[in-house]
Design an enzyme around this catalytic site. Structure first.
Site, PDB file in Angstrom:
ATOM      1  N   PHE A  23       0.864  -1.186   0.000  1.00  0.00           N
ATOM      2  CA  PHE A  23       0.000   0.000   0.000  1.00  0.00           C
ATOM      3  C   PHE A  23       0.895   1.229   0.000  1.00  0.00           C
ATOM      4  O   PHE A  23       1.753   1.381   0.867  1.00  0.00           O
ATOM      5  CB  PHE A  23      -0.927   0.022   1.223  1.00  0.00           C
TER       6      PHE A  23
ATOM      7  N   ASP B 267       9.228   2.569   1.823  1.00  0.00           N
ATOM      8  CA  ASP B 267       8.055   3.328   2.263  1.00  0.00           C
ATOM      9  C   ASP B 267       7.876   3.055   3.748  1.00  0.00           C
ATOM     10  O   ASP B 267       7.417   1.985   4.151  1.00  0.00           O
ATOM     11  CB  ASP B 267       6.834   2.868   1.456  1.00  0.00           C
TER      12      ASP B 267
ATOM     13  N   LYS C 171       2.438   9.913   8.506  1.00  0.00           N
ATOM     14  CA  LYS C 171       1.677   9.487   9.686  1.00  0.00           C
ATOM     15  C   LYS C 171       2.143  10.051  11.038  1.00  0.00           C
ATOM     16  O   LYS C 171       1.660  11.063  11.484  1.00  0.00           O
ATOM     17  CB  LYS C 171       1.629   7.960   9.729  1.00  0.00           C
TER      18      LYS C 171
HETATM   19  C1  LIG Z   1       2.894   2.225   3.854  1.00  0.00           C
HETATM   20  C2  LIG Z   1       1.969   3.362   3.502  1.00  0.00           C
HETATM   21  N1  LIG Z   1       2.316   4.201   2.506  1.00  0.00           N
HETATM   22  C3  LIG Z   1       1.543   5.239   2.159  1.00  0.00           C
HETATM   23  C4  LIG Z   1       0.353   5.487   2.813  1.00  0.00           C
HETATM   24  C5  LIG Z   1      -0.496   6.660   2.388  1.00  0.00           C
HETATM   25  O1  LIG Z   1      -0.422   7.653   3.354  1.00  0.00           O
HETATM   26  P1  LIG Z   1      -1.511   8.848   3.359  1.00  0.00           P
HETATM   27  O2  LIG Z   1      -2.818   8.223   3.705  1.00  0.00           O
HETATM   28  O3  LIG Z   1      -0.987   9.800   4.395  1.00  0.00           O
HETATM   29  O4  LIG Z   1      -1.514   9.440   1.986  1.00  0.00           O
HETATM   30  C6  LIG Z   1      -0.038   4.641   3.860  1.00  0.00           C
HETATM   31  C7  LIG Z   1      -1.317   4.859   4.546  1.00  0.00           C
HETATM   32  O5  LIG Z   1      -1.853   3.995   5.198  1.00  0.00           O
HETATM   33  C8  LIG Z   1       0.786   3.550   4.212  1.00  0.00           C
HETATM   34  O6  LIG Z   1       0.449   2.702   5.193  1.00  0.00           O
END
Ligand SMILES: Cc1ncc(COP(=O)(O)O)c(C=O)c1O
Length: 398
Positions: free
Chosen positions: A138, A223, A252
């Protein structure tokens, strides 16, 4: 406004893209939140791994008050001091040489995707643009990051997706090696998959990816939007692996609930982002970076990653003990305070039963209950969460 009317208005006026729990939360303090009926909950969701310091941490609240009364926003055509201090702190405590600020995890990944394409085209070959990501990953909801995300359920209806992405199974080095070719600019992975089910790769996986990148010249992007800022028992999850990425994305927990994102990278990668090549109006405002500075300083100063590792061990030991009497638990896995409890049945009814008993938990995929308590959680709260989860599981088993 009464709760029933609020929920009716929410159903009437919002776009229907969130499957919301029927709760209106009105207040938070530490590990607890309260709903509009005054009912108290132990919060093991932390806004999906956001409020690592707990709700309304006094240092964060103090920083918010002070920053709000000093300077909210100036454009990035000027310098602002908290942004500089935050970049310096991030660089001093990570592999990175440079930081680009933005406003969310998706934007941090957008920045990473843009910088790896530009770096590869300018430094490797003009047709090296492809990013290889993994199944079940994700990476966000923008068109580029949803294209990078390896879960078809997030793609439906938004096709055609952005070109330039390939997906291979997670934790499969040979599949990654086979997928890499003369177009590969970068590999993008979560050091452990959060949304995809709290999936932890074998010890050799991240070092193996590092080796593949070193051999081919491709960049390695981690990520850490969900795993960063102490959640897994180290400040950054990559520290568990013994290797470092070329690019890392954060969001986050970085400002404990005030929206922020960051893309950290090595000097040679950063040099692709020449003046005017990328940017954002709100990014790295004096306000949000003051709050992030207070948050990160507290996480580091109070040794919260270490605390997360200890509480995580207690929770996982407790869950494994529970597993002995609860065959519905298929597997317990996690790192620090990002824990997945895979069940043999759907997780949503268990989440609902926990909520009714005063514990808020998450799911990750259909059958995984995900626990992401604040890093400040104590042993008594972990014990209480285990008791509630145990009761919810046995009630469901009848
Ligand atoms: C690993 C990862 N990358 C990217 C995101 C996307 O972040 P945002 O919701 O702040 O755009 C998330 C959100 O859950 C995530 O868990």
């Amino acid at each position: 406004m009464d709760t029933k009317t609020l929920m009716e208005w929410s159903a009437k006026y919002h776009t229907p893209n969130y499957g919301r729990t029927p709760l209106v939360l009105v207040r938070g303090e530490g590990t607890r939140v309260w709903d509009s009926d005054g009912k108290e909950y132990l919060d093991f969701t932390t806004g999906i791994a956001v409020t690592g310091l707990g709700h309304c941490h006094p240092v964060v609240t103090g920083a918010i008050r002070e920053a709000a009364a000093t300077l909210l926003h100036v454009s990035n055509i000027f310098h602002n001091a908290p942004q500089v201090h935050l970049a310096k702190l991030l660089v001093e405590h990570s592999f990175a040489d440079r930081v680009f600020f933005c406003n969310s995890g998706a934007e941090a990944n957008e920045a990473a995707l843009k910088v790896v394409r530009k770096y590869a085209k300018e430094n490797l070959a003009t047709d090296r643009y492809e990013v290889i990501a993994t199944n079940n990953s994700f990476h966000g909801r923008t068109l580029a990051t949803v294209s990078a995300t390896g879960q078809p359920k997030y793609h439906h209806g938004f096709e055609p997706l952005m070109p330039g992405f390939k997906h291979v199974p997670y934790n499969d080095l040979r599949a990654m090696e086979r997928a890499m070719d003369s177009h590969t600019a970068a590999i993008l992975v979560e050091p452990l998959q959060g949304e995809g089910g709290v999936n932890i790769p074998d010890d050799g996986y991240l070092p193996g990816l590092r080796k593949l990148c070193d051999e081919s010249g491709a960049l390695l992007v981690f990520d850490e939007v969900q795993t960063g800022v102490g959640r897994t028992g180290k400040l950054w999850a990559y520290e568990h692996s013994g290797v470092e990425p070329d690019v890392m994305t954060l969001a986050k927990a970085l400002a404990n609930g005030i929206p922020i994102g960051a893309m950290l990278c090595r000097e040679r990668v950063a040099s692709a982002l020449t003046a005017g090549s990328h940017g954002s109006t709100f990014a790295g405002s004096a306000f949000v970076t003051s709050v992030a500075l207070a948050t990160l300083t507290t996480v580091i100063g109070d040794k919260l990653p270490q605390r997360a590792a200890e509480r995580g061990r207690e929770l996982m030991d407790g869950l494994r003990t529970l597993q002995k009497t609860q065959p519905v638990i298929k597997e317990v896995r996690g790192l620090g305070l990002l824990i997945g409890v895979e069940l043999t049945k759907p997780a949503a009814p268990v989440m609902d039963a926990c909520r009714d008993a005063g514990l808020l938990v998450l799911t990750a995929g259909e059958k995984v209950v995900r626990l992401a308590p604040p890093l400040i959680v104590d042993s008594a709260d972990c014990k209480r969460a285990l008791d509630i989860l145990g009761s919810a599981l046995s009630a469901g088993a009848k």
